[in-house]
Design a protein around this motif. Structure first.
Motif, PDB file in Angstrom:
ATOM      1  N   ALA A 262      -0.921 -46.274   5.003  1.00 31.12           N
ATOM      2  CA  ALA A 262      -0.836 -45.120   4.101  1.00 31.12           C
ATOM      3  C   ALA A 262       0.116 -44.066   4.670  1.00 31.12           C
ATOM      4  O   ALA A 262       0.921 -43.473   3.935  1.00 31.12           O
ATOM      5  CB  ALA A 262      -2.224 -44.523   3.881  1.00 31.12           C
TER       6      ALA A 262
ATOM      7  N   SER B 120       3.721 -45.185   4.208  1.00 28.25           N
ATOM      8  CA  SER B 120       4.170 -44.947   2.828  1.00 28.25           C
ATOM      9  C   SER B 120       4.563 -43.492   2.623  1.00 28.25           C
ATOM     10  O   SER B 120       5.584 -43.197   2.000  1.00 28.25           O
ATOM     11  CB  SER B 120       3.072 -45.329   1.837  1.00 28.25           C
ATOM     12  OG  SER B 120       2.849 -46.709   1.863  1.00 28.25           O
TER      13      SER B 120
ATOM     14  N   LEU C 289      -4.767 -37.123   5.198  1.00 30.32           N
ATOM     15  CA  LEU C 289      -4.952 -38.573   5.125  1.00 30.32           C
ATOM     16  C   LEU C 289      -6.434 -38.938   5.212  1.00 30.32           C
ATOM     17  O   LEU C 289      -6.918 -39.813   4.484  1.00 30.32           O
ATOM     18  CB  LEU C 289      -4.178 -39.278   6.239  1.00 30.32           C
ATOM     19  CG  LEU C 289      -2.689 -39.479   5.988  1.00 30.32           C
ATOM     20  CD1 LEU C 289      -1.975 -39.838   7.288  1.00 30.32           C
ATOM     21  CD2 LEU C 289      -2.451 -40.551   4.942  1.00 30.32           C
TER      22      LEU C 289
ATOM     23  N   HIS D  78      -8.538 -40.706   2.136  1.00 31.84           N
ATOM     24  CA  HIS D  78      -9.085 -42.052   2.334  1.00 31.84           C
ATOM     25  C   HIS D  78     -10.581 -42.063   2.629  1.00 31.84           C
ATOM     26  O   HIS D  78     -11.145 -43.105   2.965  1.00 31.84           O
ATOM     27  CB  HIS D  78      -8.287 -42.782   3.407  1.00 31.84           C
ATOM     28  CG  HIS D  78      -6.893 -43.062   2.961  1.00 31.84           C
ATOM     29  ND1 HIS D  78      -6.585 -44.098   2.117  1.00 31.84           N
ATOM     30  CD2 HIS D  78      -5.738 -42.396   3.170  1.00 31.84           C
ATOM     31  CE1 HIS D  78      -5.302 -44.075   1.850  1.00 31.84           C
ATOM     32  NE2 HIS D  78      -4.762 -43.043   2.482  1.00 31.84           N
TER      33      HIS D  78
END
Length: 186
Positions: free
Chosen positions: A16, A19, A32, A36
């Motif tokens: 992630a 990206s 993050l 998540h």
């Protein structure tokens, strides 16, 4: 639906982050973790800091691109090593994500990219050393110095050419770097 802490892995969080980095976004462990569904403590335990996360993301990209260059490059010996290094340097210099990362905070970026404290430099040294050893073992390259020393020197030269505009204000050409790499490997 929020993912449970057990469902998200360190690798998934790294993916992630990769990206985000490729889209030119700032890497932030707090956001993050929230995105998540894991605790900030877990994210920080896995990566330590935003800069360490950036180092791991970039090191993973360096390794992927290096492997792609190895697979795509024909030839052998010094010419093959030079071609792979040139390809790596070209992609680094042209990367929009890398440019954005460096422009955001040049001092921190250079530390993450070029010091032993982060995995980027270490990864590149290991990849280059592996390539050199492979060519030596195949009988395609004879060295006057240890592969590890040559890999370190080539890495530092790649850094000098890749980030010359930030460090010295000078734009380094791929042709210049290719000539230097070839001279060292001659």
């Amino acid at each position: 639906m929020v993912q449970s802490e057990r469902a998200i892995t360190r690798v998934a969080l790294l993916d992630a982050a990769r990206s985000r980095w490729l889209r030119g976004q700032r890497l932030d462990l707090n956001s993050l973790a929230v995105e998540h569904g894991i605790s900030r403590a877990t994210a920080y335990r896995w990566f330590g800091s935003n800069d360490r996360l950036a180092g791991e993301v970039i090191a993973s990209m360096v390794a992927r691109v290096f492997q792609e260059n190895r697979e795509a490059t024909i030839g052998n010996g010094a010419a093959r090593v030079v071609a792979i290094l040139r390809g790596q340097l070209s992609i680094t210099q042209e990367s929009t994500a890398m440019k954005t990362y460096i422009e955001r905070d040049p001092r921190t970026a250079l530390e993450v990219l070029t010091t032993h404290k982060y995995p980027v430099q270490r990864t590149l040294i290991q990849l280059i050393e592996g390539l050199i050893v492979e060519e030596v073992e195949r009988g395609n390259l004879a060295l006057r110095i240890e592969p590890s020393t040559l890999a370190y020197a080539l890495t530092r030269l790649m850094e000098a050419f890749a980030y010359a505009d930030v460090v010295t204000g000078r734009t380094a050409s791929l042709e210049e770097s290719t000539n230097v790499f070839a001279s060292l490997l001659a």
